[in-house]
Design a protein around this motif. Structure first.
Motif, PDB file in Angstrom:
ATOM      1  N   PRO A 144      10.523  11.292-108.860  1.00 18.43           N
ATOM      2  CA  PRO A 144      10.890  12.210-107.764  1.00 18.43           C
ATOM      3  C   PRO A 144      12.355  12.119-107.388  1.00 18.43           C
ATOM      4  O   PRO A 144      13.013  11.109-107.635  1.00 18.43           O
ATOM      5  CB  PRO A 144      10.005  11.765-106.603  1.00 18.43           C
ATOM      6  CG  PRO A 144       9.623  10.374-106.905  1.00 18.43           C
ATOM      7  CD  PRO A 144       9.616  10.231-108.392  1.00 18.43           C
ATOM      8  N   ASP A 145      12.840  13.200-106.787  1.00 20.04           N
ATOM      9  CA  ASP A 145      14.237  13.254-106.354  1.00 20.04           C
ATOM     10  C   ASP A 145      14.370  12.518-105.025  1.00 20.04           C
ATOM     11  O   ASP A 145      13.801  12.925-104.011  1.00 20.04           O
ATOM     12  CB  ASP A 145      14.656  14.722-106.206  1.00 20.04           C
ATOM     13  CG  ASP A 145      16.118  14.835-105.776  1.00 20.04           C
ATOM     14  OD1 ASP A 145      16.797  13.787-105.709  1.00 20.04           O
ATOM     15  OD2 ASP A 145      16.558  15.976-105.526  1.00 20.04           O
ATOM     16  N   ILE A 146      15.124  11.442-105.041  1.00 24.04           N
ATOM     17  CA  ILE A 146      15.257  10.651-103.803  1.00 24.04           C
ATOM     18  C   ILE A 146      16.716  10.547-103.395  1.00 24.04           C
ATOM     19  O   ILE A 146      17.103   9.637-102.669  1.00 24.04           O
ATOM     20  CB  ILE A 146      14.664   9.233-103.984  1.00 24.04           C
ATOM     21  CG1 ILE A 146      15.170   8.599-105.275  1.00 24.04           C
ATOM     22  CG2 ILE A 146      13.158   9.259-103.949  1.00 24.04           C
ATOM     23  CD1 ILE A 146      14.908   7.123-105.370  1.00 24.04           C
ATOM     24  N   ILE A 199      17.280  10.547 -99.693  1.00 17.57           N
ATOM     25  CA  ILE A 199      16.142   9.982 -98.959  1.00 17.57           C
ATOM     26  C   ILE A 199      16.457   8.552 -98.532  1.00 17.57           C
ATOM     27  O   ILE A 199      16.944   7.745 -99.315  1.00 17.57           O
ATOM     28  CB  ILE A 199      14.880   9.992 -99.858  1.00 17.57           C
ATOM     29  CG1 ILE A 199      14.564  11.411-100.334  1.00 17.57           C
ATOM     30  CG2 ILE A 199      13.704   9.351 -99.138  1.00 17.57           C
ATOM     31  CD1 ILE A 199      14.121  12.372 -99.264  1.00 17.57           C
ATOM     32  N   GLN A 200      16.197   8.272 -97.273  1.00 15.66           N
ATOM     33  CA  GLN A 200      16.385   6.905 -96.765  1.00 15.66           C
ATOM     34  C   GLN A 200      15.153   6.052 -97.088  1.00 15.66           C
ATOM     35  O   GLN A 200      14.044   6.553 -97.085  1.00 15.66           O
ATOM     36  CB  GLN A 200      16.565   6.941 -95.240  1.00 15.66           C
ATOM     37  CG  GLN A 200      17.885   7.534 -94.779  1.00 15.66           C
ATOM     38  CD  GLN A 200      19.082   6.777 -95.327  1.00 15.66           C
ATOM     39  OE1 GLN A 200      19.151   5.566 -95.221  1.00 15.66           O
ATOM     40  NE2 GLN A 200      20.009   7.506 -95.945  1.00 15.66           N
ATOM     41  N   PRO A 201      15.371   4.776 -97.345  1.00 18.56           N
ATOM     42  CA  PRO A 201      14.202   3.912 -97.564  1.00 18.56           C
ATOM     43  C   PRO A 201      13.422   3.691 -96.260  1.00 18.56           C
ATOM     44  O   PRO A 201      13.997   3.747 -95.177  1.00 18.56           O
ATOM     45  CB  PRO A 201      14.816   2.597 -98.052  1.00 18.56           C
ATOM     46  CG  PRO A 201      16.217   2.596 -97.550  1.00 18.56           C
ATOM     47  CD  PRO A 201      16.636   4.034 -97.460  1.00 18.56           C
ATOM     48  N   THR A 202      12.135   3.468 -96.372  1.00 18.34           N
ATOM     49  CA  THR A 202      11.306   3.125 -95.206  1.00 18.34           C
ATOM     50  C   THR A 202      10.851   1.679 -95.371  1.00 18.34           C
ATOM     51  O   THR A 202       9.871   1.408 -96.044  1.00 18.34           O
ATOM     52  CB  THR A 202      10.071   4.049 -95.129  1.00 18.34           C
ATOM     53  OG1 THR A 202      10.526   5.391 -95.080  1.00 18.34           O
ATOM     54  CG2 THR A 202       9.248   3.757 -93.873  1.00 18.34           C
ATOM     55  N   PHE A 203      11.596   0.755 -94.800  1.00 14.92           N
ATOM     56  CA  PHE A 203      11.210  -0.649 -94.947  1.00 14.92           C
ATOM     57  C   PHE A 203      10.092  -1.015 -93.973  1.00 14.92           C
ATOM     58  O   PHE A 203       9.222  -1.802 -94.279  1.00 14.92           O
ATOM     59  CB  PHE A 203      12.414  -1.573 -94.718  1.00 14.92           C
ATOM     60  CG  PHE A 203      13.464  -1.468 -95.785  1.00 14.92           C
ATOM     61  CD1 PHE A 203      13.165  -1.837 -97.083  1.00 14.92           C
ATOM     62  CD2 PHE A 203      14.731  -1.006 -95.499  1.00 14.92           C
ATOM     63  CE1 PHE A 203      14.131  -1.740 -98.086  1.00 14.92           C
ATOM     64  CE2 PHE A 203      15.697  -0.903 -96.482  1.00 14.92           C
ATOM     65  CZ  PHE A 203      15.401  -1.272 -97.785  1.00 14.92           C
ATOM     66  N   ASN A 204      10.157  -0.459 -92.787  1.00  8.74           N
ATOM     67  CA  ASN A 204       9.160  -0.805 -91.777  1.00  8.74           C
ATOM     68  C   ASN A 204       8.390   0.445 -91.384  1.00  8.74           C
ATOM     69  O   ASN A 204       8.979   1.483 -91.132  1.00  8.74           O
ATOM     70  CB  ASN A 204       9.826  -1.384 -90.532  1.00  8.74           C
ATOM     71  CG  ASN A 204      10.669  -2.587 -90.874  1.00  8.74           C
ATOM     72  OD1 ASN A 204      11.834  -2.458 -91.198  1.00  8.74           O
ATOM     73  ND2 ASN A 204      10.059  -3.740 -90.855  1.00  8.74           N
ATOM     74  N   ILE A 205       7.082   0.300 -91.362  1.00 11.47           N
ATOM     75  CA  ILE A 205       6.249   1.459 -91.078  1.00 11.47           C
ATOM     76  C   ILE A 205       6.145   1.726 -89.582  1.00 11.47           C
ATOM     77  O   ILE A 205       6.695   2.676 -89.068  1.00 11.47           O
ATOM     78  CB  ILE A 205       4.868   1.258 -91.740  1.00 11.47           C
ATOM     79  CG1 ILE A 205       4.970   1.651 -93.196  1.00 11.47           C
ATOM     80  CG2 ILE A 205       3.801   2.087 -91.078  1.00 11.47           C
ATOM     81  CD1 ILE A 205       5.331   3.096 -93.445  1.00 11.47           C
TER      82      ILE A 205
END
Lengths: 485, 105, 475
Positions: free
Chosen positions: B55-57, B60-66
């Motif tokens: 996928p194109d990221i 896109i920011q990473p999501t370390f904490n939900i």
């Protein structure tokens, strides 16, 4: 070819919180029995989790503010993964790409040059301390190593400077300035010998022509200002020699060997570990709310520079004396406690910077361990002012006070230090002296006024120096005048 | 949907001679056969994981904490630590109140 | 019955331990049976009940997954590494159960360090599926699922990182809930993947799950990721109808690898929900196909770091006769860990290394953002999503042990839920015609909305009475 030295420092300060960074274990571990200050969290037992100490964050913020840093509103913790017996989880919780503070500075004034320079701070980040290792030797080998986790989890703030320092002298001035600040903030006691403040140095030589920065080496294991100065000087010399001889400076970590007086190879860059940093999933990003920073700023303690200015204006002390009094916070505190009950500030400063520091130095003691309290010193100075003892005597009394811990009054009472100011007692002695020195008395009466001092000397001799000289002079003159009439 | 492979799919990710670096990092000892087996298996898994390169990221920011609820702190009040004998009691390797490890030079 | 004093807690315990003695030599759900201690506590509880001081759980027998620390009781996480490890502390969940009058009856078997989906990687024993003795119970909390399914415990705690509660619940024909990440403290739960691990409950009825939720959920100041969100009475959701519930079913689940009988039972469930008045529509989660590799990447990375603390120094296995420190590390860790764990540790070390971080770890965390967006979009329209719990019913023992990738696929529908920290529950929705193996339906809710998950599950349970009356043959 002119060459500049480039020095950057990495300073770890232990934040003097009551509890560890991620658990509620007591931080009062120094000189305590091994492994008596641990819990499942700081021992890295399975299933345990870190919970951040609010006070440690507050202390980090205070330091960052004092060092004119930018506070990262959101900062995060990372795990630094490596195996070593003093690291119970096999990772250190530290800050990596988003430290609590960055881009600050500290201004230093050279001791000799008197020129003020700004040393930039690259970053300051929080992390946990490791345990301590003890090595059991036998037959020239290490038989086994022993681990004590009492220090594991003590909060640290690592302060990293830009390579803005040029000499070991400057490095020391910077460190003393920093130490002074953290002491004033009450966030660290700044003791290099005991390891509550630790310093590593990065050193390289810059070629002035090209401006190119040479390869740097990192120095470790320097446990005093003296060691830092010597290690940096040694390393500068070593690197200059290598360059002069056309050899390469290798990127490596070297440790200062105090006994040998040189830096010794520890590991090269190639051996550097891959620490596999990644965001600590057990801790959420730390949000520093503006209100918190504001609140800290509103209640900010006085810093050494401000106190120095206050000492100059409020106590009319010289810049030099003020500087010396404020550098170590507890010394300044000592002065101020004493000054509450003693208004001859110059006299007070002289005694603190003179006698007190001398004897502390002799016994290698901190001001906090001084056996002479501020009240006790004031007591002594008042005895001088009231004429009970002479200034000269006071110095001997002080020595006894320092050694015995007794008060000035007690010492003076128990010994022959008291000045005799009882006129009857002195008159009796004067009579004796006049009777035994008839010729001299006659010389005086015939106009040789100077000989009166000989007679005073005789009275002093009889009283072992305890008579008040001006009183003796007056009484003596009165007595001889009576003979004339 | 826009897709562009980001990871070079032909790249040998973790070669057999590379596994030594990883076993060293992880402090795991492997025999010769195990080494072959594990590097093959790990390579297989990595090939599967390379799907995340599809996928194109780009933005896109990473999501370390939900779930990011409020910050938790502990207050600076000391509580009793474990008694020394309990701290040491989970291993037989201790001496004079210390944990014991082979000598470090 | 206990609360009405029709039977003593002690008698319940004695009967239970007799039953365990009879069946567990075959099923091998328990690693440790806490008989002596449990009987003492049962007597104490009877005394309390006599004095009308009746705690909420009133002597309820609870089994605990062996990766959850129990003070004074050996906690191994199914690993040789922790053989003989007796924690000096209780996990917060264990503490809460004890405080509410629950009685710990034993520690249940699991995949080593909860890494696996079949409980086969336990260093100590292979747990058997009570529905078919040649099949796995699912994992990693397989011991807990079997203990409940075979009436060796009323409820059990398990942990769920990528499906470790829901998969064994589904394979063993019981219910299992993994609440929202942060709902239940992880303190004292031996960490596998810290950002995904969550304690959950396995039980025979939805009400049992809700009762336990009431006890173990809630903020814990020992876990920084624990949520301060208020705790409702979960039992209150086990009533009412589902007429206003909007339920989405992702079209992506109907792929070629979905077992036909599983598909059939899911279709049955959809029809049931429609009959019950629920609104059900097909939706789409286009990035869900990446969930499994994303999950696996993150899990391996964190596991490698979390399992580094097992160095043989303070506790756990230390290899004998080592020459130096390095050998102590290498030998202890290589002797202590099984091959599946080693594989995961090595993979994770690579993923976090300077070579792997950007290409794998960071990328995975970004793709996670895409998956999150998909779910957020779906949850704007639907209150709940449903999927099968797994692609197939329980597989045969040994069938997948040599093939990590095949094992990974078991977590296809469950792992995205952990990535996003959502609450999800698996409920038995029927049996395969061939072999009579249970099949699980997964219900997924929005974060902290266990209420709706429980409500749908409870309604389905009520209408599945016929299915639930079928029991495994334990003879």
């Amino acid at each position: 070819m002119e060459k500049d030295t480039v020095i950057g420092l990495e300073i770890h300060i232990q934040l003097s919180t009551k509890t560890k960074l991620f658990c509620n274990c007591n931080t009062d571990y120094v000189d305590k029995e091994a492994n008596s200050h641990t819990c499942p969290v700081c021992l890295g037992l399975p299933g345990t989790l870190p919970v951040l100490n609010r006070k440690a964050v507050e202390f980090a913020l205070k330091t960052a503010i004092a060092l004119n840093c930018h506070i990262n509103e959101i900062n995060t913790f990372h795990r630094k993964n490596y195996f070593y017996p003093d690291l119970p989880k096999a990772y250190q919780i530290s800050q990596h790409d988003l430290p609590i503070a960055k881009n600050g500075f500290l201004e230093i004034t050279g001791e000799e040059s008197n020129e003020t320079r700004r040393i930039r701070i690259n970053r300051a980040h929080m992390e946990e301390d490791a345990g301590k290792l003890v090595h059991l030797e036998g037959d020239g080998n290490t038989l086994c190593s022993l681990v004590d986790y009492n220090r594991s989890g003590i909060p640290l703030l690592e302060i990293v400077t830009e390579p803005d320092l040029q000499t070991s002298e400057e490095a020391i001035v910077f460190l003393k300035g920093l130490r002074s600040i953290v002491q004033y903030l009450g966030v660290c006691d700044g003791n290099l010998e005991k390891g509550s403040m630790r310093c590593d140095a990065n050193i390289s030589i810059r070629e002035s022509d090209s401006g190119r920065l040479g390869t740097k080496t990192e120095l470790k294991n320097m446990n005093s200002f003296r060691a830092i100065r010597m290690a940096i000087d040694y390393e500068i010399l070593r690197q200059r020699r290598l360059i002069e001889q056309g050899e390469k400076v290798l990127q490596e970590t070297r440790r200062w060997d105090e006994a040998k007086g040189k830096t010794i190879f520890m590991r090269s860059k190639e051996d550097a570990e891959d620490y596999r940093y990644f965001p600590e999933p057990d801790l959420l990003p730390l949000h520093i709310e503006n209100e918190w920073v504001k609140d800290i700023k509103n209640n900010f303690p006085e810093l050494p520079e401000q106190r120095k200015k206050r000492f100059i204006t409020d106590y009319q002390l010289s810049e030099y004396d003020s500087d010396r009094l404020v550098e170590v916070k507890s010394l300044g505190d000592y002065f101020e406690r004493a000054s509450e009950n003693y208004k001859n500030y110059k006299q007070l400063a002289n005694w603190i910077l003179g006698e007190l520091l001398y004897y502390l130095g002799q016994e290698n003691k901190d001001i906090d361990d001084s056996s002479v309290s501020p009240a006790s010193l004031v007591d002594l100075l008042q005895l001088i002012d009231r004429g009970i003892i002479s200034g000269k005597m006071a110095k001997s009394v002080f020595e006894q006070m320092f050694k015995s811990g007794k008060s000035a009054s007690t010492i003076v009472k128990q010994s022959e230090f008291t000045q005799i100011s009882d006129e009857d007692e002195i008159s009796g002695i004067i009579d004796t002296v006049i009777q035994g020195n008839n010729e001299t008395v006659q010389d005086y009466l015939s106009g040789k006024e100077k000989v009166i001092h000989f007679l005073v000397g005789q009275v002093m001799k009889h009283t072992k120096g305890r008579a008040k000289p001006d009183l003796v002079l007056t009484l003596l003159k009165e007595r001889i005048d009576k003979i004339e009439t | 949907m826009k897709r562009k492979p980001v990871i070079n799919m032909n790249k040998e990710i973790i070669a057999y001679n590379n596994i030594d670096h990883i076993t060293k990092l992880a402090k795991i000892r492997l025999g010769k056969e195990e080494k072959e087996l594990f590097s093959r298996q790990i390579n297989d898994i990595l090939s599967f994981l390379r799907k995340i390169g599809e996928p194109d990221i780009e933005n896109i920011q990473p999501t370390f904490n939900i779930n990011t609820p409020s910050q938790h702190f502990h207050e600076d009040i000391a509580t009793p630590s474990l008694p020394q004998d309990v701290a040491l009691g989970m291993t037989e390797y201790h001496k004079n109140g210390y944990f014991e490890v082979p000598g470090i030079l | 019955m206990v609360k009405n004093r029709e039977i003593s807690v002690e008698q319940v315990m004695k009967d239970l331990f007799n039953h365990i003695d009879n069946v567990d030599s075959t099923l091998k759900a328990y690693l440790y049976v806490n008989k002596e201690d449990a009987l003492i506590r049962a007597k104490e509880m009877d005394q309390k009940i006599k004095n009308n001081d009746i705690p909420f759980l009133a002597g309820l027998p609870v089994a605990i997954n062996d990766n959850i620390c129990t003070e004074g009781i050996e906690t191994t996480a199914g690993s040789k590494m922790l053989k003989g490890f007796i924690p000096p502390y209780d996990a917060t969940v264990v503490k809460r159960i004890k405080e509410e009058g629950g009685i710990i009856i034993g520690k249940t078997n699991l995949d080593e360090f909860a890494i696996g989906t079949s409980t086969e990687s336990s260093a100590f024993q292979k747990t058997i599926n009570p529905w078919d003795k040649n099949r796995v119970p699912g994992g990693s909390s397989g011991g807990s699922a079997v203990a409940v399914a075979a009436d060796e415990a009323i409820v059990a705690l398990g942990t769920d990182t990528g499906g470790s509660i829901r998969i064994p619940a589904s394979f063993c024909g019981i219910s299992g809930i993994k609440p929202t990440y942060g709902r239940i403290s992880r303190y004292g739960v031996i960490a596998g993947t810290s950002s995904l691990d969550q304690v959950g409950i396995l039980g025979k009825s939805i009400k049992d799950l809700a009762i336990m939720m009431n006890v173990v959920c809630g903020y814990d100041n020992l876990d920084s990721t624990s949520a301060e969100t208020s705790i409702p009475d979960f039992l209150s959701f086990c009533q009412g109808d589902i007429k206003s519930l909007r339920i989405g079913i992702p079209q992506e689940i109907f792929s070629n690898d979905l077992d036909l009988e599983v598909k059939e039972k899911i279709t049955d469930s959809i029809n049931k929900i429609l009959q019950l008045g629920g609104i059900i529509e097909e939706t789409s989660l286009p990035n869900m196909e990446y969930a499994l590799p994303v999950y696996y990447t993150i899990a391996a990375a964190e596991t490698s770091s979390n399992l580094a603390k097992f160095d043989g120094i303070r506790y756990g296995l230390r290899a004998k006769d080592v020459r130096d420190l390095e050998e102590m590390y290498l030998n202890s860790r290589s002797e202590g860990f099984g091959s599946e764990v080693i594989r995961r540790i090595l993979l994770g070390a690579f993923i976090l290394s300077s070579e792997g971080y950007n290409d794998y770890y960071l990328k995975a965390q970004k793709v996670k953002t895409l998956i999150k967006k998909d779910f957020e979009k779906a949850f704007q329209k639907y209150d709940l999503l449903i999927t099968p719990t797994s692609l197939t019913p329980a597989f045969k023992i040994g069938e997948k042990t040599d093939n990590s990738l095949d094992l990974i696929l078991t977590e296809k529908f469950t792992s995205p839920v952990n990535l996003l920290g959502l609450p999800a529950l698996s409920i038995n929705c029927g049996f395969s015609t061939e072999g009579k193996l249970p099949i699980g339906l997964q219900i997924i809710g929005r974060s902290f909305e266990e209420n709706r998950v429980l409500k749908l599950a409870y309604n389905l349970e009520e209408s599945f009475k016929e299915i639930n009356s079928i029991k495994p043959d334990l003879s």
